[in-house]
Design an enzyme around this catalytic site. Structure first.
Site, PDB file in Angstrom:
ATOM      1  N   LYS A  84       0.825  -1.203   0.000  1.00 52.75           N
ATOM      2  CA  LYS A  84       0.000   0.000   0.000  1.00 52.75           C
ATOM      3  C   LYS A  84       0.858   1.251   0.000  1.00 52.75           C
ATOM      4  O   LYS A  84       0.651   2.177  -0.800  1.00 52.75           O
ATOM      5  CB  LYS A  84      -0.933  -0.010   1.214  1.00 52.75           C
ATOM      6  CG  LYS A  84      -1.914   1.148   1.246  1.00 52.75           C
ATOM      7  CD  LYS A  84      -2.930   0.990   2.377  1.00 52.75           C
ATOM      8  CE  LYS A  84      -3.815  -0.208   2.120  1.00 52.75           C
ATOM      9  NZ  LYS A  84      -4.868  -0.365   3.152  1.00 52.75           N
TER      10      LYS A  84
ATOM     11  N   ARG B 164      -3.655   2.826   8.500  1.00 53.72           N
ATOM     12  CA  ARG B 164      -3.935   1.538   7.856  1.00 53.72           C
ATOM     13  C   ARG B 164      -2.686   0.679   7.822  1.00 53.72           C
ATOM     14  O   ARG B 164      -1.565   1.169   7.768  1.00 53.72           O
ATOM     15  CB  ARG B 164      -4.422   1.742   6.417  1.00 53.72           C
ATOM     16  CG  ARG B 164      -5.668   2.611   6.264  1.00 53.72           C
ATOM     17  CD  ARG B 164      -5.919   2.871   4.785  1.00 53.72           C
ATOM     18  NE  ARG B 164      -6.990   3.822   4.556  1.00 53.72           N
ATOM     19  CZ  ARG B 164      -8.233   3.507   4.223  1.00 53.72           C
ATOM     20  NH1 ARG B 164      -8.563   2.241   4.085  1.00 53.72           N
ATOM     21  NH2 ARG B 164      -9.149   4.436   4.031  1.00 53.72           N
TER      22      ARG B 164
ATOM     23  N   GLY C 147      -8.411  -7.446   4.747  1.00 50.54           N
ATOM     24  CA  GLY C 147      -9.221  -7.581   5.949  1.00 50.54           C
ATOM     25  C   GLY C 147      -8.567  -8.287   7.107  1.00 50.54           C
ATOM     26  O   GLY C 147      -9.177  -8.443   8.162  1.00 50.54           O
TER      27      GLY C 147
ATOM     28  N   MET D 242      -5.750  -7.403   8.834  1.00 48.80           N
ATOM     29  CA  MET D 242      -5.180  -6.539   9.867  1.00 48.80           C
ATOM     30  C   MET D 242      -6.084  -5.328  10.073  1.00 48.80           C
ATOM     31  O   MET D 242      -7.106  -5.178   9.420  1.00 48.80           O
ATOM     32  CB  MET D 242      -3.758  -6.143   9.485  1.00 48.80           C
ATOM     33  CG  MET D 242      -2.791  -7.325   9.557  1.00 48.80           C
ATOM     34  SD  MET D 242      -1.126  -6.883   9.066  1.00 48.80           S
ATOM     35  CE  MET D 242      -1.336  -6.587   7.318  1.00 48.80           C
TER      36      MET D 242
ATOM     37  N   ARG E 191      -3.514  -1.790  -6.084  1.00 47.39           N
ATOM     38  CA  ARG E 191      -2.687  -2.984  -5.904  1.00 47.39           C
ATOM     39  C   ARG E 191      -3.057  -3.965  -6.997  1.00 47.39           C
ATOM     40  O   ARG E 191      -4.134  -3.868  -7.595  1.00 47.39           O
ATOM     41  CB  ARG E 191      -2.925  -3.606  -4.531  1.00 47.39           C
ATOM     42  CG  ARG E 191      -4.370  -4.026  -4.273  1.00 47.39           C
ATOM     43  CD  ARG E 191      -4.600  -4.416  -2.828  1.00 47.39           C
ATOM     44  NE  ARG E 191      -6.009  -4.675  -2.551  1.00 47.39           N
ATOM     45  CZ  ARG E 191      -6.514  -4.784  -1.332  1.00 47.39           C
ATOM     46  NH1 ARG E 191      -5.739  -4.670  -0.283  1.00 47.39           N
ATOM     47  NH2 ARG E 191      -7.803  -5.023  -1.151  1.00 47.39           N
TER      48      ARG E 191
ATOM     49  N   HIS F  17     -16.158  -8.829   1.802  1.00 49.54           N
ATOM     50  CA  HIS F  17     -15.091  -9.657   2.361  1.00 49.54           C
ATOM     51  C   HIS F  17     -15.187 -11.087   1.844  1.00 49.54           C
ATOM     52  O   HIS F  17     -14.189 -11.682   1.406  1.00 49.54           O
ATOM     53  CB  HIS F  17     -15.180  -9.646   3.897  1.00 49.54           C
ATOM     54  CG  HIS F  17     -14.197 -10.553   4.563  1.00 49.54           C
ATOM     55  ND1 HIS F  17     -14.487 -11.849   4.909  1.00 49.54           N
ATOM     56  CD2 HIS F  17     -12.907 -10.348   4.923  1.00 49.54           C
ATOM     57  CE1 HIS F  17     -13.430 -12.394   5.468  1.00 49.54           C
ATOM     58  NE2 HIS F  17     -12.458 -11.512   5.493  1.00 49.54           N
TER      59      HIS F  17
ATOM     60  N   SER G  18      15.560 -42.073 -10.126  1.00 49.07           N
ATOM     61  CA  SER G  18      14.320 -41.356  -9.859  1.00 49.07           C
ATOM     62  C   SER G  18      14.229 -41.177  -8.356  1.00 49.07           C
ATOM     63  O   SER G  18      14.291 -42.147  -7.606  1.00 49.07           O
ATOM     64  CB  SER G  18      13.115 -42.142 -10.371  1.00 49.07           C
ATOM     65  OG  SER G  18      11.919 -41.452 -10.093  1.00 49.07           O
TER      66      SER G  18
ATOM     67  N   CYS H 147       9.824 -38.493  -8.506  1.00 48.97           N
ATOM     68  CA  CYS H 147       8.476 -39.065  -8.642  1.00 48.97           C
ATOM     69  C   CYS H 147       7.687 -39.041  -7.334  1.00 48.97           C
ATOM     70  O   CYS H 147       6.597 -39.591  -7.267  1.00 48.97           O
ATOM     71  CB  CYS H 147       8.556 -40.493  -9.172  1.00 48.97           C
ATOM     72  SG  CYS H 147       9.466 -41.623  -8.095  1.00 48.97           S
TER      73      CYS H 147
ATOM     74  N   TYR I 196      13.408 -34.328 -15.353  1.00 53.92           N
ATOM     75  CA  TYR I 196      11.940 -34.297 -15.379  1.00 53.92           C
ATOM     76  C   TYR I 196      11.405 -34.389 -13.965  1.00 53.92           C
ATOM     77  O   TYR I 196      12.101 -34.771 -13.023  1.00 53.92           O
ATOM     78  CB  TYR I 196      11.376 -35.440 -16.230  1.00 53.92           C
ATOM     79  CG  TYR I 196      11.580 -36.821 -15.638  1.00 53.92           C
ATOM     80  CD1 TYR I 196      10.673 -37.362 -14.736  1.00 53.92           C
ATOM     81  CD2 TYR I 196      12.688 -37.592 -15.998  1.00 53.92           C
ATOM     82  CE1 TYR I 196      10.859 -38.618 -14.187  1.00 53.92           C
ATOM     83  CE2 TYR I 196      12.885 -38.851 -15.457  1.00 53.92           C
ATOM     84  CZ  TYR I 196      11.980 -39.363 -14.554  1.00 53.92           C
ATOM     85  OH  TYR I 196      12.176 -40.609 -13.996  1.00 53.92           O
TER      86      TYR I 196
END
Length: 889
Positions: A26, A96, A105, A107, A349, A465, A774, A841, A861
């Site tokens: 902000k 704020r 919402g 804080m 934002r 909200h 693997s 994997c 991979y």
């Protein structure tokens, strides 16, 4: 001297957008908006670094902070021509929070700070509106009393309700100045009664109380929960923004609103948002009043769009929309206030959006030339793709509608009705699908919203909200369903004569806003359009291959549909549990002779051969890694007398013999027991049968299709080179036999799963007889940590909450420990054999953070569950782009 305070606005901009780590999102964006000429009320930001100092020093501030705040406040006074605490022309400020990433919402905020029994009279004269002044004062006391002094918010609401009852009015807006004055007196009495002290009259005391409350809210329960859910480190802290107040509640030429430069639900390139005349910001998201649309093109009958109500402000807002999107090159979430027809920007934002909107925006912005393809690939959160890959409501299914609200967050969900966040969390923990039903949600509901499959509210708009948080979480949400009544006392939903009680099922369609009684059939989503385009772009940029863990034809087909480039793990033991073959498996295990085992395995061979033939056919020449039998044999044995008797009858023996054999095979710690390659060494006939089934199935497909598969046969749980030498020799012997019998040869590979620390440390030796490694990171995590995955759930959450572990190591790879084993094995293995193929994997193969680590190590991979293949494709591309960016930097 450390600089703790940065000013913005009125030509004094000390911050920039790229300082969000210091100033929070902000604060950085307020400075940036000011610097590009947008109308931002002046103010200053106290840096996020103060958070650490605040908590490390027993909630005390750095010694030089007060002087810097006083100097910055004096600049704001000069810029606006008002004085903080002045009885005639008082400066009021908002206080704020502002973390580096948006936490909507979670804080605390305080508005209208600086009002007291004296300055309220000055405000009334300056604004020529005593009602506005006293309404603002009561708002301030209510907010400050709740946020800073800890007085229950509902206690203030009770006083307002009594005031409206006495005045004979329904809406707050109908109360007069004198009636608001009486409310203020009631508020002050309540504060003194609850706290033992009068409401603070010194504006400077108020300011530091609010600053402390915002810093304190960084560690409140809902903020902690939100950070945990969104992987936000606690040490980031929050900045505090102090800004000159502008008022959207001074009359009918004033307004406040929230808007998005594109539709956050669909991604459509249209201006999207809501506003309220004569209101402050909290009124828009609270859902107490019905918000109005911005644009006339979307206004319904009876609605008054901002475009008509305040055309000059709307035109300027449209210009701001274009400026911000071009500047930030992303969809913006904007908060604005109109004071006496003058527009002010309070926040911008990067807007939270659904995954469908995220895809559409990324692709369309790239086509518009706003960003390039690589940036589009980086824009979409890979984990969010899961939301697109699961069922939606079948349009042909029968349904009974209960009511309709706003389509606040798309997707569909069915579940039992619950009315509290705590119950949603507790029932979800038991495996139940729940729909959280509330009049309206608040930040305190965050844990229940996360646990729920969907969210229904009867109040609130598209920027409420519930709507904003649900979209960020990917939960279907229907908001503002005013035709449905929520009765907390009787635990019941009702509408149009229909009733749904707690524990009964409803279905939400977040795409239409409809709510249905009972379950509604769902269908699989189509993966195409923007999704397909982004996947194509991702595939251009990724280096690693993406395979799937699959052992059934359905899994293999799903994997191919989602773009898998082969199978990285085919777990053959899953095939053994099929009802048609489990008896033969048990006969093999119970037999005390090799001949008896081979006879049972001969009955299994046709099943296994057909399994592999189907998978090879579906994968059409793509690599298929098949893990030979891994779990201990006792897992396949019967546990009930009826099943034991069935096995005994088939072997011509008695149930006592079966029980004795089961006891002989039971193990105290089977995860570290007689399993994996140890089975192949003790009972070579098992691996020989499986190898024969693989080769015969592959050759059959080669003859049928002309496209020869390339089986990759994986030996599990190898810890010593000699283990792999013995089991590989078994496989190679069967290959020679089958090739001679069929007159056909195919290429194949033999490798191992690295899942033991010893294997990782001796990878150079093991690589001598392996064609590939693997990494089985599920078991590697267990053996590196020395814990059982089945039991770790009892304490791992506490470890994460206490900060001992950043994340559950079974969800995201432990880079320091398990990751180091992967790195050692990779480096040693390739040093011994340059062309050694490396993959992963375990479940980590579908986790974006773990995939980024695999890119760093240089694996070839990753392999994951079929539905996570798109996640892995996108995450692998982002990892490659990120690594390229790091090298460039």
């Amino acid at each position: 001297m450390t600089k703790w305070v940065y000013s913005f606005g009125a030509g004094n901009n000390e911050g920039r957008a790229d300082m969000r780590n210091l100033l929070g999102g902000k604060g950085a964006n307020l400075a940036e908006m000011s610097s590009i000429g947008l109308p931002v009320p002046p103010g200053f930001t106290i840096t996020a670094e103060v958070t650490a100092a605040f908590y490390e020093n027993d909630h005390k501030y750095p010694d030089d902070l007060k002087g810097q705040v006083d100097a910055a406040l004096a600049q704001v006074e000069k810029a606006v021509g008002l004085n903080f605490g002045d009885s005639a022309h008082p400066l009021l400020v908002s206080v704020r929070s502002g973390a580096r990433v948006s936490m909507p919402g979670m804080m605390d905020t305080v508005l209208n700070l600086g009002l007291n029994d004296t300055t309220v009279e000055g405000l009334a004269k300056a604004a020529n509106d005593p009602r506005f002044a006293w309404d603002s004062y009561r708002r301030f006391i209510q907010m400050y009393g709740s946020v800073v002094l800890g007085v229950d918010h509902h206690r203030f609401e009770e006083i307002i309700e009594h005031a409206k009852l006495d005045a004979g009015v329904i809406e707050d807006t109908a109360l007069t100045a004198d009636q608001w004055r009486e409310v203020v007196e009631g508020y002050k009495d309540l504060v003194e009664q609850e706290t033992g002290k009068p409401f603070p009259q010194d504006p400077h005391e108020q300011l530091w109380g609010a600053i402390g409350a915002v810093f304190g809210s960084w560690m409140n329960a809902r903020a902690v929960t939100y950070r945990r859910l969104h992987d936000i480190p606690a040490d980031w802290g929050t900045a505090v923004n102090v800004q000159a107040m502008v008022f959207g509640n001074m009359g009918n030429d004033c307004a406040t609103g929230v808007c998005f430069t594109r539709d956050p639900s669909t991604g459509e390139n249209m201006f999207y948002g809501e506003y309220l005349v004569n209101a402050q910001g909290e009124d828009v998201v609270a859902g107490i009043r019905t918000p109005q649309p911005l644009s006339a093109s979307v206004a319904k009958s009876g609605e008054i769009p901002l475009e008509k109500a305040m055309p000059a402000a709307y035109a300027e807002l449209m210009e701001v929309r274009s400026t911000l999107e071009k500047h930030y090159k992303d969809m913006q979430d904007i908060e604005f206030t109109v004071q006496q027809n003058k527009l002010y920007m309070l926040q911008t934002r990067n807007g939270k959006r659904t995954v469908a909107a995220s895809l559409r925006m990324a692709v369309e912005m790239a086509r518009e030339g706003l960003i390039d393809e690589a940036e589009a690939v980086m824009r979409v959160n890979p984990s969010s793709l899961d939301q697109l890959l699961h069922p939606m409501l079948d349009p042909t299914a029968s349904r009974t509608i209960l009511g309709k609200g706003l389509p606040a967050s798309p997707g569909a969900a069915s579940g039992i009705v619950v009315f509290s966040a705590d119950e949603a969390e507790s029932r979800a923990a038991k495996g139940e699908a729940v729909i959280l039903c509330r009049v309206e949600t608040s930040p305190e509901d965050i844990h229940g919203m996360h646990a729920a499959k969907g969210i229904l509210t009867t109040r609130g708009g598209m920027t409420s909200h519930a709507a904003v948080v649900a979209r960020g979480m990917g939960r279907p949400c229907v908001a503002g369903a005013g035709g449905i009544s929520v009765d907390y006392n009787n635990q019941m939903l009702s509408a149009g004569g229909k009733q749904v009680r707690a524990g009964e099922i409803v279905t939400l369609d977040g795409a239409t806003g409809e709510v249905f009684v009972g379950s509604v059939a769902m269908i699989e989503p189509a993966v195409s359009g923007d999704f397909g385009t982004l996947m194509e772009w991702a595939d251009k940029h990724r280096r690693m291959g993406v395979r799937a863990n699959a052992e059934t034809p359905l899994d293999a087909e799903t994997a191919r549909k989602f773009g898998a480039e082969g199978i990285g793990l085919c777990r053959t033991e899953h095939m053994f549990f099929d009802p048609e073959r489990i008896l033969a498996v048990r006969q093999m295990i119970i037999s005390n002779t090799e001949s008896g085992r081979r006879a049972a395995l001969a009955r299994l061979l046709p099943f296994q051969r057909e399994d592999f033939r189907q998978i090879f056919t579906i994968m059409a020449g793509l690599p298929v890694t098949i893990r030979l039998l891994d779990p201990p044999l006792h897992e396949f044995l019967p546990h009930h007398d009826q099943e034991m008797q069935e096995v005994a009858d088939s072997l011509g023996t008695d149930i006592a013999t079966i029980r004795l054999r089961a006891e002989e095979l039971s193990e105290a710690n089977p995860m570290l027991g007689h399993r994996g390659c140890r089975l192949g060494i003790a009972f070579p006939e098992i691996y020989e049968m499986q190898a024969r089934a693989i080769f015969e199935g592959a050759i059959a497909v080669a003859k049928e299709t002309g496209n020869a598969p390339h089986p990759e046969i994986m030996i599990p749980l190898v810890g010593m080179k000699r283990e792999l030498e013995i089991t590989r020799a078994q496989v190679d012997k069967i290959a020679v036999e089958v090739f001679a019998e069929t007159g056909t040869t195919i290429e194949y590979s033999v490798g191992t799963m690295i899942e033991l620390p010893r294997a990782a440390l001796l990878a150079d030796k093991i690589a001598d007889c392996a064609d590939f490694f693997s990494f089985g990171t599920n078991d590697l995590t267990q053996t590196v940590f020395g814990l059982s995955r089945d039991d770790a759930g009892k304490f791992l959450p506490h470890y994460v909450e206490a900060g001992i572990l950043a994340k559950d190591p079974f969800v995201s790879i432990d880079v320091e420990g398990v990751g180091e084993m992967v790195r050692i094995a990779s480096e040693k293995g390739r040093a011994a054999k340059g062309g050694l193929k490396l993959g992963i994997c375990g479940e980590h193969g579908g986790d974006p953070a773990s995939i980024a680590f695999c890119e760093q190590v240089g694996l070839d991979y990753v392999s994951c569950s079929p539905f996570r293949v798109p996640v892995a494709r996108l995450a692998a591309a982002q990892a490659a782009l990120g690594a390229a960016g790091d090298r460039t930097a």
